[in-house]
Scaffold this active site. Structure first.
Site, PDB file in Angstrom:
ATOM      1  N   LYS A 111       0.884  -1.146  -0.035  1.00 41.74           N
ATOM      2  CA  LYS A 111       0.085  -0.061   0.034  1.00 41.74           C
ATOM      3  C   LYS A 111       0.915   1.282  -0.147  1.00 41.74           C
ATOM      4  O   LYS A 111       0.384   2.304  -0.508  1.00 41.74           O
ATOM      5  CB  LYS A 111      -1.035   0.005   1.179  1.00 41.74           C
ATOM      6  CG  LYS A 111      -1.737  -1.229   1.264  1.00 41.74           C
ATOM      7  CD  LYS A 111      -3.006  -1.254   0.378  1.00 41.74           C
ATOM      8  CE  LYS A 111      -4.001  -2.218   0.664  1.00 41.74           C
ATOM      9  NZ  LYS A 111      -3.759  -3.578   0.727  1.00 41.74           N
TER      10      LYS A 111
HETATM   11  C1  LIG Z   1      -4.227  -4.814   0.389  1.00 46.20           C
HETATM   12  C2  LIG Z   1      -3.693  -5.927   0.231  1.00 46.20           C
HETATM   13  C3  LIG Z   1      -3.713  -7.016  -0.501  1.00 46.20           C
HETATM   14  C4  LIG Z   1      -4.900  -6.845  -1.756  1.00 46.20           C
HETATM   15  O1  LIG Z   1      -4.783  -5.866  -2.443  1.00 46.20           O
HETATM   16  P1  LIG Z   1      -6.339  -5.408  -3.257  1.00 46.20           P
HETATM   17  O2  LIG Z   1      -5.648  -4.098  -4.160  1.00 46.20           O
HETATM   18  O3  LIG Z   1      -7.139  -4.989  -2.061  1.00 46.20           O
HETATM   19  O4  LIG Z   1      -6.636  -6.341  -4.047  1.00 46.20           O
HETATM   20  C5  LIG Z   1      -2.811  -8.199  -0.832  1.00 46.20           C
HETATM   21  N1  LIG Z   1      -1.852  -8.213   0.141  1.00 46.20           N
HETATM   22  C6  LIG Z   1      -1.634  -7.170   1.086  1.00 46.20           C
HETATM   23  C7  LIG Z   1      -0.503  -7.442   2.095  1.00 46.20           C
HETATM   24  C8  LIG Z   1      -2.421  -5.902   1.268  1.00 46.20           C
HETATM   25  O5  LIG Z   1      -1.979  -5.595   2.219  1.00 46.20           O
END
Ligand SMILES: *Cc1c(COP(=O)(O)O)cnc(C)c1O
Length: 493
Positions: A111
């Protein structure tokens, strides 16, 4: 390039407008009305760039109205906080499979790639649309978004940020990361319920006209840092290009060769960014959607029926514990280009928890390269063990879900095309699950588990996680979905 709502062609806006508003007025998501296109010649020029320069070059095409100079400044600042100059290093695993490590930022989850730059994009959008309001960011998080958003926005002038996470639904470390957050402009609350309850609560606040009016009078405009915001999605497109150019530079592929990506998926933001990369000219063949036991998307991509009427399971990959994947709406628009049809499916989802896109559109999704596999808890643990014992690689549970899905896909299809699995979190963020998957005893506290994982693997706990232990808890509060609106009103008024 203009942006339209997935539910109506009429709601047009600029990139800055889409970033400021987050969600379109009709509840739809903003998508570009037309897509940019990179030629192979242009992709070739990207391979000699630093990651911040590459990201700026990609963003320039997806954020019209922002200058190259602005974007280069933002990406330089945003990615300086990462612990490696490569920013998104690509590691070789077993034959023809790579791990694209997206967890080298300040909160150790992918993120950060978007949320370290979003504050700059939002502040600039505020200026471009010039009304001088304080921008209040509301976030519902399944764990990782919350901390990454708090970290990006803390003490950024002209902004405030409130984060809601499911009570008991995130790991010890994830919780500690959020409730210890510093900054005068932040609010963190646990919500009784699961992630979908928190997300529904936030969406309700966004569509609350009375509240919007009251806040407007107080000089506050709400905005979203959830992956529904175009400013979140656009920076994620860049690392698909970054992965491809790293394979080019390593001599593993020739310009124009296609590659597959396998993406551990929750809200469908990350994999959708991969689809935007593909649609804008990156030579991508398959986009493999990897789910955990909450395998709504696996079923959808195999049958055309999206059905959220099923138990919500808590897994060791909590950031993927989601039954309503918001960004899927964008994919539905991109393939159908029919806002009325999308609005109809979304209404069905709201009213019955289910919709069926039918054979025709399912076939289109397959032709566009979408594949889907899932790994249950046992398969995820097995993959963590296999990666560690056979490759000496610590894959966090989310990454392990992707690696398991990638393996299932390769065995079933017998494909040998280069495959890049997205590694979305540091294993030290989920140390307890790592230890139990590896058959080790698990200390009670998440922090002791980090130490134990470090001792076992000989790898150091990333500094931002190691430091948490000393920090005081600032936000122990718990609320309910019904009280969220009032929590926000009190905090902002
Ligand atoms: C948010 C997240 C995901 C999923 O990503 P999306 O964009 O919501 O599909 C997968 N792995 C981790 C560690 C995340 O923080």
């Amino acid at each position: 390039m203009e942006f339209i709502s997935t539910r109506s062609q009429e709601l047009r806006t600029t990139a800055a407008g889409a970033i400021l508003r987050g969600l379109a007025e009709d509840g739809g998501l903003y998508v570009p009305a037309s897509l940019p296109r990179f030629s192979l010649e242009e992709i070739k020029t990207l391979k000699d760039m630093s990651y911040p320069a590459l990201a700026a070059a990609v963003l320039e095409r997806f954020l019209p109205g922002f200058t190259a100079e602005e974007l280069n400044e933002y990406t330089r600042k945003a990615y300086a906080s990462f612990d490696t100059p490569a920013v998104v290093p690509l590691r070789p695993l077993r034959d023809g499979v790579w791990s694209l490590e997206l967890h080298h930022g300040p909160t150790c989850a992918f993120k950060d790639l978007a949320l370290q730059i979003l504050p700059y994009l939002l502040a600039a959008s505020g200026k471009k649309c010039a009304d001088g309001h304080t921008i209040a960011i509301l976030v519902a998080t399944s764990g990782d978004t919350g901390k990454a958003a708090l970290c990006g926005f803390a003490d950024v002038p002209g902004t405030k940020i409130a984060v809601f996470y499911p009570h008991g639904g995130v790991s010890d470390i994830q919780r500690a990361q959020m409730v210890t957050q510093e900054g005068d402009n932040v609010l963190v609350l646990a919500v009784e319920g699961n992630f979908d309850d928190a997300q529904t609560g936030v969406k309700k606040i966004f569509s609350d006209k009375a509240l919007e009016k009251e806040l407007d009078a107080a000089g506050v405009a709400l905005s979203s840092a959830n992956s529904i915001n175009w400013g979140r999605l656009a920076p994620q497109i860049a690392y698909y290009y970054g992965a491809y150019t790293q394979l080019l530079n390593a001599g593993k592929i020739a310009l124009g060769d296609t590659v597959d990506f396998c993406v551990p998926t929750g809200n469908f933001g990350d994999i959708l960014a991969g689809y935007f990369a593909k649609k804008s000219g990156l030579p991508v063949d398959k986009l493999i959607c990897a789910s955990n036991s909450n395998n709504v998307l696996t079923d959808f991509l195999r049958t055309g029926v999206y059905d959220r009427n099923r138990p919500f399971l808590k897994t060791m990959s909590p950031s993927m514990d989601i039954l309503v994947s918001s960004n899927l709406e964008r994919l539905l628009y991109l393939v159908t280009e029919d806002t009325d049809q999308v609005a109809e499916w979304m209404a069905a989802l709201r009213e019955t928890g289910r919709y069926d896109i039918g054979e025709k559109w399912l076939e289109v999704l397959r032709q566009e390269g979408f594949e889907a596999y899932f790994a249950d808890e046992e398969e995820t643990a097995r993959e963590i063990r296999a990666m560690w014992t056979q490759q000496g690689y610590l894959a966090d549970p989310h990454t392990a879900v992707a690696l398991s899905a990638a393996e299932q896909y390769r065995q079933e299809s017998r494909e040998t095309r280069p495959l890049i699995a997205l590694s979305t979190a540091s294993p030290f963020k989920f140390a307890a699950s790592m230890l139990s998957s590896l058959g080790e005893s698990v200390p009670e506290s998440g922090f002791d588990a980090q130490e134990a994982l470090s001792a076992l693997s000989g790898q150091r706990v990333p500094a931002p996680l190691a430091e948490l232990r000393q920090k005081p808890e600032r936000f122990p509060g718990v609320t309910t979905p019904a009280d969220m609106r009032e929590d926000v009103r009190r905090w902002l008024a």
